[in-house]
Structure formats: structure tokens, C-alpha cells
Design a protein around this motif. Structure first.
Motif, mmCIF file in Angstrom:
data_model
loop_
_atom_site.group_PDB
_atom_site.id
_atom_site.type_symbol
_atom_site.label_atom_id
_atom_site.label_comp_id
_atom_site.label_asym_id
_atom_site.label_seq_id
_atom_site.Cartn_x
_atom_site.Cartn_y
_atom_site.Cartn_z
ATOM 1 N N VAL A 30 0.845 -1.239 -0.076
ATOM 2 C CA VAL A 30 -0.144 0.126 -0.003
ATOM 3 C C VAL A 30 0.861 1.452 -0.014
ATOM 4 O O VAL A 30 0.431 2.356 -0.551
ATOM 5 N N ALA A 78 -6.286 1.958 -5.187
ATOM 6 C CA ALA A 78 -4.944 2.211 -4.410
ATOM 7 C C ALA A 78 -4.739 3.392 -3.540
ATOM 8 O O ALA A 78 -4.388 3.420 -2.595
ATOM 9 N N GLN A 123 -6.846 2.822 -0.378
ATOM 10 C CA GLN A 123 -6.067 2.188 0.477
ATOM 11 C C GLN A 123 -5.077 2.822 1.195
ATOM 12 O O GLN A 123 -4.852 2.760 2.263
ATOM 13 N N LEU A 124 -4.465 3.767 0.427
ATOM 14 C CA LEU A 124 -3.456 4.657 0.755
ATOM 15 C C LEU A 124 -4.075 5.779 2.054
ATOM 16 O O LEU A 124 -3.280 5.751 3.140
#
Length: 190
Positions: free
Chosen positions: A7, A69, A72-73
């Protein structure tokens, strides 16, 4: 050095930036996010994706994988900041990248942090120590990047990166209120 969770993989976000033809840098994007979170703001995922798209300043739209993504970050960054283990992973190139590339990315991260932190309205005044950290981050964002590969430069980089990590956790701790503010995207970031 321990393996970085996927991540926080710099190359993953560099690819997202490339995919959208972004002007923005992955380290600056993450710094901005962490700056906002550290200042006490919380964003819903839709708002965060809107802010990220604006920061990347790309010609194309984020793909579904890019959106996942970035969410998730956001979630992983907030979890690290909120955790009790003094963990904070900065989205920077790994140790195999040239020292000047890593140093430039750390400067971009600090620049993004200052921009994100400054966008959040705070009612309480910052401590003298917190003001000092922000001044240090401003200095780091102006870092010299034509460095040669040397043990001394490597040690300096690691020390500054560790300082940024710990100072960020201190700022986060100082700026959290019992009622985090829901942030909305600004009209314009430029």
C-alpha cells in the motif's frame, strides 16, 4: 530495512501518476494527505479521490485500480497515524533509488505535507515545538538534490527521514480533537 507494505509502494503511485499524465508527484500526494490528517481533517473516500485527482493535475481520469489504491493509501495512512505503535510509512522511493532521487522525493513529501496541513482550519494555536517542525519541513522541502552516492549522504538522508516521520506523529498527536472535522475539497488548489 523491512519490506514496505504494498500500500505504501512508491512505484505503485508513480505508475498511477504516469497513467493519468500527472504533474503531481507520489510523495507530494502522500505528504498532502498526511498533512491534512495530521491537522485533524477527515475525508470521506469520494472527497479524498476528488482531492487526489486535483493534486495529481493529470490529463486523464483515475482508473478503478488507481481509485482503489488511493483509498487504500488513505485508510492505511490514517490507521498508522492513529495507531499506538509510532508507525508511519512515507511514500518514498526505496533504498535502491539514487540518493538524490530519494532526497528530492522527501522534499516533495514535506512540501505536500505543508500544503495539506495549511488547508485545515484549526481553532487551537500550535505549540512552539509544532511551529518549529513546520519551519523544519519548509527547509527540508527546499533540499539540495545534486548529491553524490556516499555513506555520509545516506546517513543524513536516513536521519532526516526519521525526523520527518517522528515529527509528523508528534504533530498528528497535538492536533487531534475529540471531534475530527470532515473536510471538503477546496474550490481550487492552484
Amino acid at each position: 530495512m523491512a519490506l514496505m507494505p504494498v500500500v505504501f509502494d512508491f512505484d505503485r503511485y508513480a505508475q498511477i501518476c504516469s497513467d493519468v499524465g500527472a504533474v503531481g508527484q507520489p510523495a507530494e500526494l502522500h505528504g498532502h494527505l498526511v498533512g491534512r490528517l495530521s491537522a485533524g481533517a477527515r475525508l470521506d473516500h469520494t472527497t479524498w479521490l476528488s482531492v487526489a485527482q486535483e493534486l495529481l493535475d493529470g490529463r486523464g481520469a483515475l482508473t478503478e485500480a488507481g481509485k482503489v489504491a488511493l483509498i487504500q493509501l488513505y485508510d492505511a495512512s490514517l490507521a498508522e497515524l492513529s495507531g499506538s505503535g509510532f508507525e508511519l510509512t512515507l511514500v518514498l522511493p526505496d533504498d535502491s533509488a539514487a540518493i538524490d532521487h530519494r532526497t528530492a522525493a522527501l522534499g516533495h513529501w514535506c512540501e505536500g505535507f505543508l500544503a495539506g496541513f495549511g488547508m485545515v482550519e484549526r481553532s487551537a494555536q500550535l505549540s512552539e515545538e509544532a511551529d518549529g517542525v513546520l519551519r523544519d519541513f519548509a527547509a527540508i522541502s527546499q533540499v539540495q538534490t545534486d548529491l553524490d552516492e556516499s555513506e555520509a549522504n545516506e546517513v543524513d538522508f536516513m536521519e532526516v527521514m526519521e525526523y520527518v516521520r517522528m515529527a509528523t506523529l508528534m504533530l498528528f498527536s497535538e492536533c487531534q480533537s475529540a471531534d475530527p472535522k470532515q473536510d471538503t475539497p477546496p474550490a481550487a488548489l492552484h
